[in-house]
Write a protein that holds these residues in place. Structure first.
Motif, short mmCIF file in Angstrom:
data_model
loop_
_atom_site.label_atom_id
_atom_site.label_comp_id
_atom_site.label_asym_id
_atom_site.label_seq_id
_atom_site.Cartn_x
_atom_site.Cartn_y
_atom_site.Cartn_z
N VAL A 145 0.73 -1.38 0.02
CA VAL A 145 0.01 -0.06 -0.02
C VAL A 145 0.84 1.21 0.06
O VAL A 145 2.05 1.13 0.47
CB VAL A 145 -0.96 0.03 1.11
N ASN A 146 0.38 2.23 -0.53
CA ASN A 146 1.01 3.62 -0.18
C ASN A 146 0.87 4.18 1.03
O ASN A 146 -0.30 4.24 1.67
CB ASN A 146 0.36 4.64 -1.30
N PRO A 147 2.00 4.23 1.86
CA PRO A 147 1.96 4.86 2.91
C PRO A 147 1.24 6.00 3.48
O PRO A 147 0.60 6.20 4.67
CB PRO A 147 3.41 5.03 3.58
N SER A 148 1.16 6.99 2.31
CA SER A 148 0.54 8.29 2.64
C SER A 148 -0.97 8.22 2.32
O SER A 148 -1.53 8.70 3.14
CB SER A 148 1.09 9.18 1.61
N THR A 149 -1.33 7.67 1.30
CA THR A 149 -2.92 7.76 0.93
C THR A 149 -3.50 6.41 1.25
O THR A 149 -4.66 6.49 1.08
CB THR A 149 -2.72 7.76 -0.80
N LYS A 150 -2.68 5.14 1.53
CA LYS A 150 -3.18 4.07 2.10
C LYS A 150 -3.82 3.39 0.64
O LYS A 150 -4.64 2.56 0.69
CB LYS A 150 -4.30 4.01 2.98
N GLY A 224 -4.27 -2.39 12.66
CA GLY A 224 -2.94 -3.27 12.26
C GLY A 224 -1.75 -2.31 12.13
O GLY A 224 -2.01 -1.06 11.93
N ASN A 225 -0.61 -2.72 12.06
CA ASN A 225 0.54 -1.69 11.89
C ASN A 225 0.95 -1.89 10.45
O ASN A 225 0.67 -3.10 9.49
CB ASN A 225 1.67 -2.36 12.79
N LEU A 226 1.38 -0.88 9.91
CA LEU A 226 1.84 -0.75 8.64
C LEU A 226 3.36 -0.54 8.46
O LEU A 226 3.88 0.41 9.25
CB LEU A 226 1.03 0.65 7.75
N LEU A 227 4.24 -1.26 7.65
CA LEU A 227 5.59 -1.31 7.72
C LEU A 227 5.81 -0.55 6.44
O LEU A 227 5.46 -1.11 5.32
CB LEU A 227 6.11 -2.48 7.54
N SER A 228 6.39 0.70 6.54
CA SER A 228 6.73 1.47 5.51
C SER A 228 8.06 1.23 5.04
O SER A 228 9.21 1.21 5.81
CB SER A 228 6.89 3.18 6.11
N LEU A 229 8.17 0.94 3.77
CA LEU A 229 9.50 0.62 3.26
C LEU A 229 10.34 2.04 2.47
O LEU A 229 11.53 2.11 2.42
CB LEU A 229 9.13 -0.28 2.31
N ASN A 230 9.42 2.92 2.02
CA ASN A 230 9.82 3.87 1.38
C ASN A 230 8.62 4.86 1.22
O ASN A 230 7.76 4.73 1.77
CB ASN A 230 10.52 3.70 -0.01
N MET A 231 8.85 6.12 0.58
CA MET A 231 7.78 7.02 0.35
C MET A 231 6.39 6.50 -0.22
O MET A 231 5.37 7.07 0.26
CB MET A 231 8.31 8.30 -0.08
N GLU A 233 5.77 3.00 -1.16
CA GLU A 233 5.58 1.55 -0.74
C GLU A 233 5.69 1.14 0.72
O GLU A 233 6.47 1.59 1.51
CB GLU A 233 6.30 0.62 -1.61
N GLY A 234 4.50 0.41 1.12
CA GLY A 234 4.62 -0.45 2.58
C GLY A 234 3.80 -1.61 2.61
O GLY A 234 3.20 -1.85 1.40
#
Length: 326
Positions: A145-150, A224-231, A233-234
């Motif tokens: 998922v996109n960490p910013s927009t979900k 749930g927790n989201l693992l952010s990989l970069n700006m 992708e998560g």
């Protein structure tokens, strides 16, 4: 004949309308309410057409009733009398059909249901207690998922321990999967306590990056927790979808021993003239629901409907037999 065709046509149209518009809708549109489309079986025009069809069928049956030596006439009578019984039972049964909702818990048996038509309380001749509520879920979907927009980018609905998933240069190895777990420090441990969540341990690699991280799916009030990989992708676990839910219940009737049984959505248990279905549960708690909602259906005209259907089948079989050996 024209009257017969007209009555059959109108009755067919009304039956199609009953399937097209939600019946007994608590919040119907004003035009549906005014035309009676939200409660067709209780309208004057449905009653009129039903009586007209029953009258036409009745005279037709009487006309053939004295020719019982002819097999074709016997088959004709079985078919038409079967239709007459089905229509009569279905029409008369509309007012006698009862649907009630019964909320049951493990703490105390309940014998007071709620009539869904009248919102009145219906006392039952027996009580029901919840022994346990069982809910099965599909494996939660692992998603990028996109960490910013979900916003969902891609998803993996099927995986098992040891699988390596690939996307956009990322190699994600599933190390551990827990169906029920709680967070203990920085790791999830198996647990059956209320509120335990789905969790997975991932080993993630891309180029020189190496991440080893637990992620969990939402459960009850827990996010749930989201693992952010970069700006952009998560990784996250999506909420698990319900596969099946059912209740183990105990039926208590006066001084009789408790009757323990299992009910589910499409597999009711019949007791004292009632069909007991699984209907709902505490949605906010999911598999940890503290109560179960049962639907009890009482239809005294169901047996005559079955008799009419069996007569139709018998008439059809006689016609086939007669045609074969004519």
């Amino acid at each position: 004949i024209p009257l017969t065709i007209a009555s059959i046509t109108v009755y067919t149209v009304l039956v199609i309308a009953m399937g097209s518009f939600m019946q007994d809708n608590p919040n119907p549109a004003s035009w549906e309410q005014n035309l009676g489309l939200s409660h067709i079986a209780r309208t004057w025009y449905f009653l009129f057409v039903s009586i007209l069809m029953m009258t036409v069928l009745g005279f037709t049956i009487l006309k053939r009733f004295h020719h019982l030596k002819n097999i074709r006439n016997i088959a004709f009578l079985l078919n038409h009398l079967g239709i007459w019984i089905v229509i009569a039972a279905a029409s008369l049964g509309t007012g006698d059909l009862q649907r009630i909702k019964l909320v049951v818990t493990t703490e105390q048996a309940n014998h007071l249901g709620l009539n869904t038509k009248t919102n009145g309380i219906v006392p039952l001749s027996f009580s029901v207690r919840l022994d346990s509520f069982l809910l099965k879920e599909y494996q939660p979907t692992l998603a990028f998922v996109n960490p910013s927009t979900k916003e969902l980018i891609t998803e993996f609905s099927s995986y098992k321990e040891g699988d390596t998933l690939h996307f956009n240069g990322w190699n994600i190895t599933v190390m551990k999967i827990y169906d029920k777990s709680v967070l203990n420090g920085s790791e999830y441990q198996p647990s059956s306590e209320i509120g335990a969540v789905h969790s997975i341990l991932l080993d993630i690699k891309k180029d020189s990056r190496h991440i080893r991280q637990w992620i969990a799916a939402p459960e009850m009030e827990k996010k749930g927790n989201l693992l952010s990989l970069n700006m952009k992708e998560g990784l996250a676990l999506l909420p698990a979808e319900v596969k099946q839910y059912q209740s183990k219940i105990a039926i208590l009737d006066n001084h009789k021993p408790p009757l323990h049984t299992l009910v589910s959505v499409n597999h009711p248990f019949h007791y004292a003239g009632w069909d007991i279905y699984q209907f709902d549960y505490e949605q906010t708690k999911g598999r940890w629901s503290s109560y179960s909602v049962l639907e009890l259906v009482h239809d005294p005209w169901l047996i005559p409907v079955y008799i009419g259907i069996f007569m139709l089948l018998a008439g059809a079989m006689l016609l086939l037999w007669f045609g074969k050996f004519k």
